[in-house]
Design a protein around this motif. Structure first.
Motif, PDB file in Angstrom:
ATOM      1  N   GLY A  15       0.819  -1.210   0.000  1.00 40.89           N
ATOM      2  CA  GLY A  15       0.000   0.000   0.000  1.00 40.89           C
ATOM      3  C   GLY A  15       0.849   1.255   0.000  1.00 40.89           C
ATOM      4  O   GLY A  15       0.540   2.223  -0.713  1.00 40.89           O
ATOM      5  N   ALA A  16       1.925   1.252   0.758  1.00 43.67           N
ATOM      6  CA  ALA A  16       2.808   2.416   0.814  1.00 43.67           C
ATOM      7  C   ALA A  16       3.431   2.700  -0.542  1.00 43.67           C
ATOM      8  O   ALA A  16       3.510   3.852  -0.983  1.00 43.67           O
ATOM      9  N   VAL A  17       3.874   1.641  -1.230  1.00 41.42           N
ATOM     10  CA  VAL A  17       4.477   1.813  -2.555  1.00 41.42           C
ATOM     11  C   VAL A  17       3.445   2.303  -3.564  1.00 41.42           C
ATOM     12  O   VAL A  17       3.716   3.177  -4.396  1.00 41.42           O
ATOM     13  N   THR A  18       2.238   1.760  -3.480  1.00 43.99           N
ATOM     14  CA  THR A  18       1.148   2.187  -4.368  1.00 43.99           C
ATOM     15  C   THR A  18       0.842   3.672  -4.189  1.00 43.99           C
ATOM     16  O   THR A  18       0.733   4.428  -5.160  1.00 43.99           O
ATOM     17  N   GLY A  19       0.697   4.097  -2.942  1.00 42.24           N
ATOM     18  CA  GLY A  19       0.402   5.498  -2.666  1.00 42.24           C
ATOM     19  C   GLY A  19       1.534   6.411  -3.081  1.00 42.24           C
ATOM     20  O   GLY A  19       1.302   7.516  -3.598  1.00 42.24           O
ATOM     21  N   LEU A  20       2.769   5.968  -2.890  1.00 41.17           N
ATOM     22  CA  LEU A  20       3.929   6.763  -3.272  1.00 41.17           C
ATOM     23  C   LEU A  20       3.915   7.049  -4.765  1.00 41.17           C
ATOM     24  O   LEU A  20       4.137   8.182  -5.206  1.00 41.17           O
ATOM     25  N   ALA A  21       3.626   6.013  -5.555  1.00 47.71           N
ATOM     26  CA  ALA A  21       3.572   6.182  -7.011  1.00 47.71           C
ATOM     27  C   ALA A  21       2.442   7.115  -7.409  1.00 47.71           C
ATOM     28  O   ALA A  21       2.609   8.002  -8.251  1.00 47.71           O
ATOM     29  N   LEU A  22       1.302   6.946  -6.793  1.00 51.36           N
ATOM     30  CA  LEU A  22       0.140   7.760  -7.148  1.00 51.36           C
ATOM     31  C   LEU A  22       0.352   9.228  -6.786  1.00 51.36           C
ATOM     32  O   LEU A  22       0.033  10.126  -7.566  1.00 51.36           O
ATOM     33  N   GLY A  23       0.911   9.467  -5.613  1.00 48.33           N
ATOM     34  CA  GLY A  23       1.135  10.837  -5.190  1.00 48.33           C
ATOM     35  C   GLY A  23       2.216  11.542  -5.979  1.00 48.33           C
ATOM     36  O   GLY A  23       2.128  12.733  -6.262  1.00 48.33           O
ATOM     37  N   ALA A  24       3.257  10.797  -6.360  1.00 44.91           N
ATOM     38  CA  ALA A  24       4.390  11.405  -7.062  1.00 44.91           C
ATOM     39  C   ALA A  24       4.132  11.588  -8.548  1.00 44.91           C
ATOM     40  O   ALA A  24       4.558  12.578  -9.148  1.00 44.91           O
ATOM     41  N   LEU A  25       3.425  10.631  -9.163  1.00 46.44           N
ATOM     42  CA  LEU A  25       3.287  10.615 -10.616  1.00 46.44           C
ATOM     43  C   LEU A  25       1.880  10.933 -11.102  1.00 46.44           C
ATOM     44  O   LEU A  25       1.661  11.075 -12.302  1.00 46.44           O
ATOM     45  N   GLY A  26       0.902  10.999 -10.203  1.00 52.47           N
ATOM     46  CA  GLY A  26      -0.468  11.255 -10.622  1.00 52.47           C
ATOM     47  C   GLY A  26      -1.118  10.043 -11.259  1.00 52.47           C
ATOM     48  O   GLY A  26      -2.182  10.124 -11.850  1.00 52.47           O
ATOM     49  N   THR A  86      -7.301   6.776  -2.129  1.00 54.74           N
ATOM     50  CA  THR A  86      -5.943   7.316  -2.220  1.00 54.74           C
ATOM     51  C   THR A  86      -5.895   8.510  -3.171  1.00 54.74           C
ATOM     52  O   THR A  86      -5.239   9.519  -2.893  1.00 54.74           O
ATOM     53  N   SER A  87      -6.591   8.405  -4.300  1.00 52.05           N
ATOM     54  CA  SER A  87      -6.620   9.503  -5.264  1.00 52.05           C
ATOM     55  C   SER A  87      -7.287  10.735  -4.674  1.00 52.05           C
ATOM     56  O   SER A  87      -6.839  11.863  -4.890  1.00 52.05           O
ATOM     57  N   ALA A  88      -8.364  10.513  -3.917  1.00 49.19           N
ATOM     58  CA  ALA A  88      -9.047  11.640  -3.289  1.00 49.19           C
ATOM     59  C   ALA A  88      -8.125  12.353  -2.304  1.00 49.19           C
ATOM     60  O   ALA A  88      -8.112  13.591  -2.216  1.00 49.19           O
ATOM     61  N   THR A  89      -7.326  11.572  -1.577  1.00 48.21           N
ATOM     62  CA  THR A  89      -6.370  12.157  -0.636  1.00 48.21           C
ATOM     63  C   THR A  89      -5.291  12.946  -1.362  1.00 48.21           C
ATOM     64  O   THR A  89      -4.957  14.079  -0.985  1.00 48.21           O
ATOM     65  N   ALA A 121      -1.520   3.310   1.679  1.00 43.82           N
ATOM     66  CA  ALA A 121      -1.486   4.017   0.395  1.00 43.82           C
ATOM     67  C   ALA A 121      -1.791   5.496   0.576  1.00 43.82           C
ATOM     68  O   ALA A 121      -1.181   6.349  -0.083  1.00 43.82           O
ATOM     69  N   ILE A 122      -2.707   5.815   1.460  1.00 45.94           N
ATOM     70  CA  ILE A 122      -3.051   7.221   1.719  1.00 45.94           C
ATOM     71  C   ILE A 122      -1.840   7.968   2.280  1.00 45.94           C
ATOM     72  O   ILE A 122      -1.501   9.072   1.834  1.00 45.94           O
ATOM     73  N   LEU A 123      -1.156   7.344   3.246  1.00 44.95           N
ATOM     74  CA  LEU A 123       0.042   7.972   3.810  1.00 44.95           C
ATOM     75  C   LEU A 123       1.140   8.084   2.756  1.00 44.95           C
ATOM     76  O   LEU A 123       1.847   9.089   2.676  1.00 44.95           O
ATOM     77  N   GLY A 124       1.263   7.036   1.928  1.00 46.10           N
ATOM     78  CA  GLY A 124       2.274   7.054   0.869  1.00 46.10           C
ATOM     79  C   GLY A 124       2.009   8.136  -0.156  1.00 46.10           C
ATOM     80  O   GLY A 124       2.955   8.718  -0.719  1.00 46.10           O
ATOM     81  N   ALA A 125       0.734   8.432  -0.410  1.00 41.47           N
ATOM     82  CA  ALA A 125       0.396   9.468  -1.392  1.00 41.47           C
ATOM     83  C   ALA A 125       0.875  10.843  -0.937  1.00 41.47           C
ATOM     84  O   ALA A 125       1.331  11.649  -1.752  1.00 41.47           O
ATOM     85  N   TRP A 126       0.781  11.110   0.356  1.00 40.81           N
ATOM     86  CA  TRP A 126       1.277  12.389   0.884  1.00 40.81           C
ATOM     87  C   TRP A 126       2.792  12.487   0.708  1.00 40.81           C
ATOM     88  O   TRP A 126       3.325  13.527   0.319  1.00 40.81           O
ATOM     89  N   ASP A 127       3.490  11.362   1.011  1.00 41.83           N
ATOM     90  CA  ASP A 127       4.941  11.347   0.829  1.00 41.83           C
ATOM     91  C   ASP A 127       5.307  11.476  -0.644  1.00 41.83           C
ATOM     92  O   ASP A 127       6.302  12.109  -0.993  1.00 41.83           O
ATOM     93  N   GLY A 128       4.497  10.859  -1.507  1.00 36.26           N
ATOM     94  CA  GLY A 128       4.751  10.943  -2.942  1.00 36.26           C
ATOM     95  C   GLY A 128       4.644  12.356  -3.459  1.00 36.26           C
ATOM     96  O   GLY A 128       5.432  12.781  -4.321  1.00 36.26           O
ATOM     97  N   LYS A 129       3.663  13.107  -2.949  1.00 35.63           N
ATOM     98  CA  LYS A 129       3.514  14.507  -3.357  1.00 35.63           C
ATOM     99  C   LYS A 129       4.760  15.314  -2.975  1.00 35.63           C
ATOM    100  O   LYS A 129       5.253  16.137  -3.756  1.00 35.63           O
ATOM    101  N   ARG A 130       5.290  15.070  -1.765  1.00 36.17           N
ATOM    102  CA  ARG A 130       6.501  15.777  -1.344  1.00 36.17           C
ATOM    103  C   ARG A 130       7.710  15.325  -2.157  1.00 36.17           C
ATOM    104  O   ARG A 130       8.568  16.143  -2.513  1.00 36.17           O
TER     105      ARG A 130
END
Length: 248
Positions: free
Chosen positions: A11-22, A55-58, A208-217
């Motif tokens: 989940g963390a890896v999934t969120g990281l990709a989503l947050g960083a790459l859209g 995750t996308s909503a976050t 994934a939600i937490l990973g998405a925040w990290d991905g954005k940063r």
């Protein structure tokens, strides 16, 4: 390793990709759910839609605060995909597992190709054609509904080359499209939700939600092209693995 630990890591890896790459989160979530957590392809694609929706909503909220979301363009694009996403979600349960896995592998391969291919710049002054926007949005919605992928890897280039958005705005706007399409497809699959192990999906989605925040940063600190290339090669390996599995 415990299934719950695997769910958290994936989940963390999934969120990281989503947050960083859209995008790209769901094309990691589905194989992780199948090969790490033992989900069937049908259950994995349904669970993926739930994970990608929240995750996308976050991630969308983070991009909205950074003012990188074009709400009007995203709403038009997403609206075109609503019906195809709903219909695709309704018929997905009738698709044989091997065919679903093989089709997903092809889409994952296409995603890796899109990421490795040099970006095409949009020419200033080129008019946006509503028919092309509707076609692109409908196509993305259909893919989301049937395969359970958010489709950010397709949405971002479409928003750049069809709608005419800048790359930064396309990444943020794609999250709006992904959220709307994934939710529509998930609601269409409501009758199959009982086959999903939600006890494993919950920690996966939370990580994934937490990973998405990290991905954005992370996207603000590391070259976007470098992130894309690393992710693309990993995704290509996943595509080849799934294709081999579908052919067995």
């Amino acid at each position: 390793m415990s299934a719950y630990v695997l769910a958290l890591v994936a989940g963390a890896v999934t969120g990281l990709a989503l947050g960083a790459l859209g995008g790209g989160g769901s094309v990691l979530a589905v194989p992780a759910l199948i090969y790490l957590l033992g989900f069937t392809p049908a259950a994995a694609t349904t669970a993926s839609l739930a994970i990608v929706t929240v995750t996308s909503a976050t991630a969308l909220a983070a991009h909205a605060r950074a003012d990188t979301v074009e709400w009007r363009a995203g709403a038009v694009f997403a609206a075109a995909g609503l019906v195809p996403a709903t219909l695709g979600g309704a018929v997905s349960g009738y698709v044989p597992s091997a065919l679903l896995t093989g089709a997903f592998a092809v889409v994952a391969g296409l995603a890796s190709y899109r990421m490795l291919r040099p970006s095409v710049s949009v020419l200033e002054g080129v008019p946006v054609r509503p028919v092309q926007v509707a076609q692109a949005g409908a196509g993305l919605g259909a893919v989301t509904g049937v395969l359970g992928v958010g489709g950010g890897f397709l949405a971002v280039p479409a928003l750049v080359n069809v709608v005419g958005l800048r790359m930064r705005a396309a990444v943020g706007t794609s999250l709006l499209v992904i959220t709307v399409n994934s939710l529509a497809a998930l609601l269409a699959r409501a009758g199959t939700a009982a086959r999903v192990d939600w006890a494993l999906v919950a920690p996966f989605a939370a990580a994934a939600i937490l990973g998405a925040w990290d991905g954005k940063r992370l996207a603000g600190r590391v070259s976007g092209s470098r992130l894309q290339r690393i992710f693309a090669w990993v995704l290509l390996g996943v595509a080849l693995l799934m294709l081999a599995d579908a052919m067995v």
